[in-house]
Design a protein around this motif. Sequence first.
Motif, short mmCIF file in Angstrom:
data_model
loop_
_atom_site.label_atom_id
_atom_site.label_comp_id
_atom_site.label_asym_id
_atom_site.label_seq_id
_atom_site.Cartn_x
_atom_site.Cartn_y
_atom_site.Cartn_z
N GLY A 93 0.82 -1.06 -0.13
CA GLY A 93 0.10 0.20 0.11
C GLY A 93 0.82 1.16 0.07
N GLY A 94 0.08 2.31 -0.17
CA GLY A 94 0.62 3.74 -0.31
C GLY A 94 0.88 4.33 1.30
N TRP A 95 -0.15 4.74 1.95
CA TRP A 95 0.10 4.96 3.50
C TRP A 95 0.62 4.05 4.42
N PRO A 96 1.46 4.14 5.14
CA PRO A 96 1.97 5.77 5.56
C PRO A 96 3.29 5.68 5.02
N GLY A 97 3.67 5.08 3.93
CA GLY A 97 4.85 5.48 3.32
C GLY A 97 5.88 4.26 3.80
N ARG A 98 7.12 4.36 3.17
CA ARG A 98 8.15 3.21 3.50
C ARG A 98 9.17 3.73 4.42
N ARG B 87 2.87 0.67 9.15
CA ARG B 87 2.56 0.33 7.99
C ARG B 87 2.41 -1.29 8.27
N TYR B 88 3.01 -2.03 9.12
CA TYR B 88 2.56 -3.32 9.54
C TYR B 88 0.79 -3.59 9.68
#
Length: 345
Positions: A39-44, A52-53
């Motif tokens: 996915g996009g949010w919350p970024g890498r 993100r997990y």
Amino acid sequence: MTPAAGRDPRLLVLAWDRTQPRTRALGPALGGDSRHIYGGWPGRHRGLLPVRYVADAARMWRRLRQERPDVLVVISPPVIAPLVAWLWSALHPCRLVVDCHTGALHWPKWGWTRPLHRLLFRRAHAVLVQTEEDEARLRAWGTPVVLLPDDLPDPSEADPGPPGRGVPRVVVAGSFDWNEPVAAALAAAALVPEVEFRLTGDVSRLPRSVRAGAPANVVFTGYLPYAQFLGELLTVDVVAVFSTDPHIMNRAAFEAVGLGRPLVLSDLPGLRARFGEGAVLCPNDAASMAEAIRLAQRDRDILAERSRALRRRLQAQREAALAQLQSMVRSRQVPAAGARVRSHP
């Protein structure tokens, strides 16, 4: 935990990644579909990894609610993905299979997850592994395990590669991961100035000083989409894949064999067992790499034929493993703990 009468089980393969060739091929090979959660949010950004997990877990849960699989194959790492899959299978009529890549059991950053993996594997219908080493470990854990070699791509999957320049060329296939001896490969290139060395991978992962100090016969291709990457392999004389990870099972080696290309590999136990009959193996020092590439260049026709023969053997192993896995996930009985499933003698 069986599908409704009169229909085949709905099988879904899921990975938390932008793309994985092994994952992409596995769903159709089992008569199902493959999906990637990225996915996009919350970024890498590394600092946002826990968030993100959580976001990817929510994306995965939504996907599972949409597709309602009867059999769910989930890739690890990260371990959070099979944890979500286990929870789904505990709440729904769904059989769980984990495709455990070598990094999940051996990379230092995933060391803390081994107890979790061991617990999850005991609750899985089957666990897929890539190496005999991991097969033995999981069998000792009491896990129903299947040794599944990677798929072998066909030349029809490749886009046309770059035109030749009238000089011998070798692709050093990689992604500039921590376990790739890039400095040694560049030093090897300096010892073979008559050969063009083409290194694949995102060059932003390399220090600028390394790029600036590369010999004149080195070309950094940058990251290549998969079909373009396969086309690159088809246009060169030799494919080289180097790693310092003693547990690795190089994906690019399967791609070289699938395309019938001469292959040079780091001399590591797992790679020697899987590819030794068709590849030139060497230590990870510059002089040995250079000598192996010279040898492969000289004997490229012989090595190409060996790759084609090895392709046939590996394909037979893969088909046997897939057939066994399909039988397991369609069976009404869960395999006994510690059951051993082999795709070769």
